[in-house]
Design an enzyme around this catalytic site. Structure first.
Site, PDB file in Angstrom:
ATOM      1  N   ASP A  15      27.095  52.854  40.773  1.00  0.00           N
ATOM      2  CA  ASP A  15      25.687  52.480  40.994  1.00  0.00           C
ATOM      3  C   ASP A  15      24.818  52.708  39.762  1.00  0.00           C
ATOM      4  OD1 ASP A  15      26.378  51.987  43.663  1.00  0.00           O
ATOM      5  OD2 ASP A  15      26.097  54.103  44.154  1.00  0.00           O
ATOM      6  N   LYS A  18      25.532  48.427  36.564  1.00  0.00           N
ATOM      7  CA  LYS A  18      26.433  47.652  35.704  1.00  0.00           C
ATOM      8  C   LYS A  18      26.195  46.155  35.827  1.00  0.00           C
ATOM      9  CE  LYS A  18      29.854  49.681  37.740  1.00  0.00           C
ATOM     10  NZ  LYS A  18      29.141  50.752  38.445  1.00  0.00           N
ATOM     11  N   GLY A  42      28.888  47.040  44.797  1.00  0.00           N
ATOM     12  CA  GLY A  42      27.680  46.261  45.105  1.00  0.00           C
ATOM     13  C   GLY A  42      26.922  46.098  43.806  1.00  0.00           C
ATOM     14  N   HIS A  43      27.099  44.962  43.143  1.00  0.00           N
ATOM     15  CA  HIS A  43      26.458  44.747  41.848  1.00  0.00           C
ATOM     16  C   HIS A  43      25.228  43.868  42.033  1.00  0.00           C
ATOM     17  CE1 HIS A  43      30.435  45.763  39.576  1.00  0.00           C
ATOM     18  NE2 HIS A  43      29.901  46.781  40.207  1.00  0.00           N
ATOM     19  N   GLN A 226      32.462  50.662  40.417  1.00  0.00           N
ATOM     20  CA  GLN A 226      32.364  52.117  40.643  1.00  0.00           C
ATOM     21  C   GLN A 226      32.116  52.829  39.298  1.00  0.00           C
ATOM     22  OE1 GLN A 226      35.367  50.580  42.394  1.00  0.00           O
ATOM     23  NE2 GLN A 226      33.753  50.044  43.813  1.00  0.00           N
ATOM     24  N   THR A 241      37.448  56.833  44.526  1.00  0.00           N
ATOM     25  CA  THR A 241      37.951  55.599  45.097  1.00  0.00           C
ATOM     26  C   THR A 241      39.426  55.484  44.712  1.00  0.00           C
ATOM     27  OG1 THR A 241      37.483  53.243  45.434  1.00  0.00           O
ATOM     28  CG2 THR A 241      37.233  54.093  43.164  1.00  0.00           C
TER      29      THR A 241
HETATM   30  P1  IMP Z   1      36.066  53.738  48.927  1.00  0.00           P
HETATM   31  O1  IMP Z   1      36.092  53.115  47.580  1.00  0.00           O
HETATM   32  O2  IMP Z   1      35.400  52.861  49.953  1.00  0.00           O
HETATM   33  O3  IMP Z   1      37.420  54.214  49.358  1.00  0.00           O
HETATM   34  O4  IMP Z   1      35.149  55.047  48.867  1.00  0.00           O
HETATM   35  C1  IMP Z   1      35.537  56.194  48.129  1.00  0.00           C
HETATM   36  C2  IMP Z   1      34.342  56.847  47.466  1.00  0.00           C
HETATM   37  O5  IMP Z   1      33.820  56.023  46.456  1.00  0.00           O
HETATM   38  C3  IMP Z   1      33.155  57.112  48.426  1.00  0.00           C
HETATM   39  O6  IMP Z   1      32.509  58.281  48.015  1.00  0.00           O
HETATM   40  C4  IMP Z   1      32.245  55.924  48.169  1.00  0.00           C
HETATM   41  O7  IMP Z   1      30.900  56.199  48.497  1.00  0.00           O
HETATM   42  C5  IMP Z   1      32.449  55.737  46.691  1.00  0.00           C
HETATM   43  N1  IMP Z   1      32.210  54.364  46.244  1.00  0.00           N
HETATM   44  C6  IMP Z   1      33.013  53.288  46.409  1.00  0.00           C
HETATM   45  N2  IMP Z   1      32.490  52.209  45.838  1.00  0.00           N
HETATM   46  C7  IMP Z   1      31.330  52.585  45.279  1.00  0.00           C
HETATM   47  C8  IMP Z   1      30.349  51.903  44.496  1.00  0.00           C
HETATM   48  O8  IMP Z   1      30.448  50.721  44.194  1.00  0.00           O
HETATM   49  N3  IMP Z   1      29.302  52.654  44.097  1.00  0.00           N
HETATM   50  C9  IMP Z   1      29.188  53.980  44.374  1.00  0.00           C
HETATM   51  N4  IMP Z   1      30.082  54.660  45.087  1.00  0.00           N
HETATM   52  C10 IMP Z   1      31.154  53.960  45.534  1.00  0.00           C
END
Ligand code: IMP
Length: 428
Positions: A15, A18, A42-43, A226, A241
């Site tokens: 977040d 990017k 989420g870009h 991420q 992640t």
């Molecule tokens: P997952 O990627 O859905 O498995 O989530 C694993 C961790 O990564 C969690 O803490 C999510 O909130 C975080 N996370 C996954 N994608 C994003 C992103 O695009 N931005 C910020 N945090 C993310």
């Protein structure tokens, strides 16, 4: 940037903004590539006052004439993919050429169900706070060599065999462990064949496209999703992640050699945020955290969850410089700090009496980390109209200089607002 390969990564917990940096740089390149993660990202890109949020498509999609590639390292949720394409088409913004790697993996409906069920089963303190987009279970199948790849959607015999193989195990897991209904084979097979038909025009050899573009001297931008501290290897494991969110992922997730990368740019917010569980040493739980959240609009673009907020963590940023080999920093949301009397930066940790200026590769899952802060003077002038570094008030310039001196990497871009034009280029 003709003929160059540049990687853009998140230098914190995701977040960082990017999408807008990629958008700002996209007009200099021919190809924009997503290489890891999936619809958990989420870009957000704001163009002419209109907000676009991409979860799966590369942020370069808004540029006519560009080629956008979704690389083999991405996990693709077909419904999300088709919805994003459909939305762009509706707005008549589908001007870029899009190639979806046949070797990327498909997020199947059971991955999302299992993601949610596993998260629910985890005890307090062990929860990850996933986005429930099926990311972990899909990558687990990939590594376990039972994953379904996008190219399989075009090959009914392979697809049938793989769905049968997967449902045998998944349905046992769903019914016996999670007490849920099994997934019927016929429904899933029909759905998957339908995805294949709709996605067929986009499916291709992403690795060949990217390498050929570099061979002929085109500029290629690799768009990380991420952030470094969510990287499966280099992040705050297990609160991460499931993909390689740091710069090395660009090679794995597209099939280019490391020698082809010219520069890695890290995107860092002027403060820190984290969504989901896990360590966040500089988190501010009181008034400052609230202030940053409201001023920065810190709510997840994918899940809408409020983000945890805190001061800039230089210890973590130096680590991002180290593991990504950063050649420059794009500093976003500097405007959010406007109006604060003092701005603090964490410059050192102390763990078990030992000083750390750079995050250790295994951050202990404990809360007794002692933090050392330095305090800088804030500014009150509106900086959202500044377009040159000289336009910034001296205190804001000092803050930028402090960051450069402390992590020994130049700040090459500063974001002073969410619009495409609210950018100070100072070294790109
Ligand atoms: P997952 O990627 O859905 O498995 O989530 C694993 C961790 O990564 C969690 O803490 C999510 O909130 C975080 N996370 C996954 N994608 C994003 C992103 O695009 N931005 C910020 N945090 C993310």
């Amino acid at each position: 940037m003709k003929g160059k390969a540049e990687v853009i990564i998140g230098a914190q917990w995701g977040d960082e903004g990017k999408g807008r940096i990629v958008d700002a740089l996209a007009d200099r390149v021919d190809v924009v590539v997503r290489y890891q993660g999936g619809a958990n990202a989420g870009h957000t890109v704001v163009v002419e006052g209109e907000k676009h949020v991409f979860h799966l498509l590369p942020s370069g999609m808004l540029y006519p004439g560009k080629t956008c590639v979704i690389g083999n390292g991405v996990v693709v949720d077909p419904d999300q993919f088709l919805a994003e394409i459909g939305e762009l088409r509706e707005k008549r913004k589908d001007k870029a050429r899009l190639i979806l790697s046949e070797a990327s993996h498909v997020v199947m409906p059971y991955h999302k169900i299992i993601d949610e069920a596993e998260e629910k089963r985890r005890s307090k303190g062990r929860k990850i706070g996933t986005t429930k987009r099926g990311i972990g279970p899909c990558y687990a199948d990939k590594v376990n060599r039972i994953g379904i790849r996008v190219g399989d959607l075009l090959d009914p015999d392979t697809l049938r065999a793989k769905i049968i193989e997967n449902l045998e195990i998944k349905n046992l897991l769903l019914t016996r462990i999670f007490n849920m209904a099994p997934i019927p084979f016929d429904d899933l097979m029909e759905k998957a064949l339908g995805w294949g038909q709709q996605m067929r025009p986009y499916i291709g050899d992403g690795t060949a496209i990217v390498n050929e573009a570099l061979d002929k001297g085109s500029g290629v931008l690799f768009e990380g999703a991420q952030g470094t501290l969510l990287d499966i290897d280099h992040g705050t494991y297990p609160f991460v992640t499931s993909s390689s969110a740091s710069a090395g992922g660009a090679c794995i997730g597209t099939g280019i050699g490391p020698t082809r990368i010219d520069r890695v740019l890290g995107v860092a917010k002027a403060y820190c945020t984290r969504v989901g569980e896990g360590p966040f040493p500089t988190e501010e739980l009181g008034e400052i955290g609230e202030r940053l959240r409201e001023a920065g609009g810190e709510y997840g673009a994918t899940t809408g969850r409020p983000r945890r907020c805190g001061w800039l963590d230089m210890v973590a940023l130096r680590y991002a410089v180290r593991v990504n080999g950063l050649g420059g920093i794009a500093l976003t949301k500097l405007d959010v700090l406007t109006g604060l009397e003092e701005v603090k930066v964490c410059t050192r940790y102390e763990i078990d009496g030992k000083r750390h200026e750079i995050l250790p590769s295994r951050l202990p899952e404990r809360e007794d980390i002692r933090l050392h802060y330095e305090s800088l003077k804030g500014w009150s002038e509106d900086i959202s109209e500044c377009r040159r570094i000289e336009d910034l008030p001296p205190e804001a310039r000092d803050y930028v200089r402090f960051i450069e001196e402390n992590c020994k990497v130049p700040v090459v871009l500063i974001g002073v607002g969410s619009g495409r034009e609210q950018t100070i280029l100072c070294g790109l």
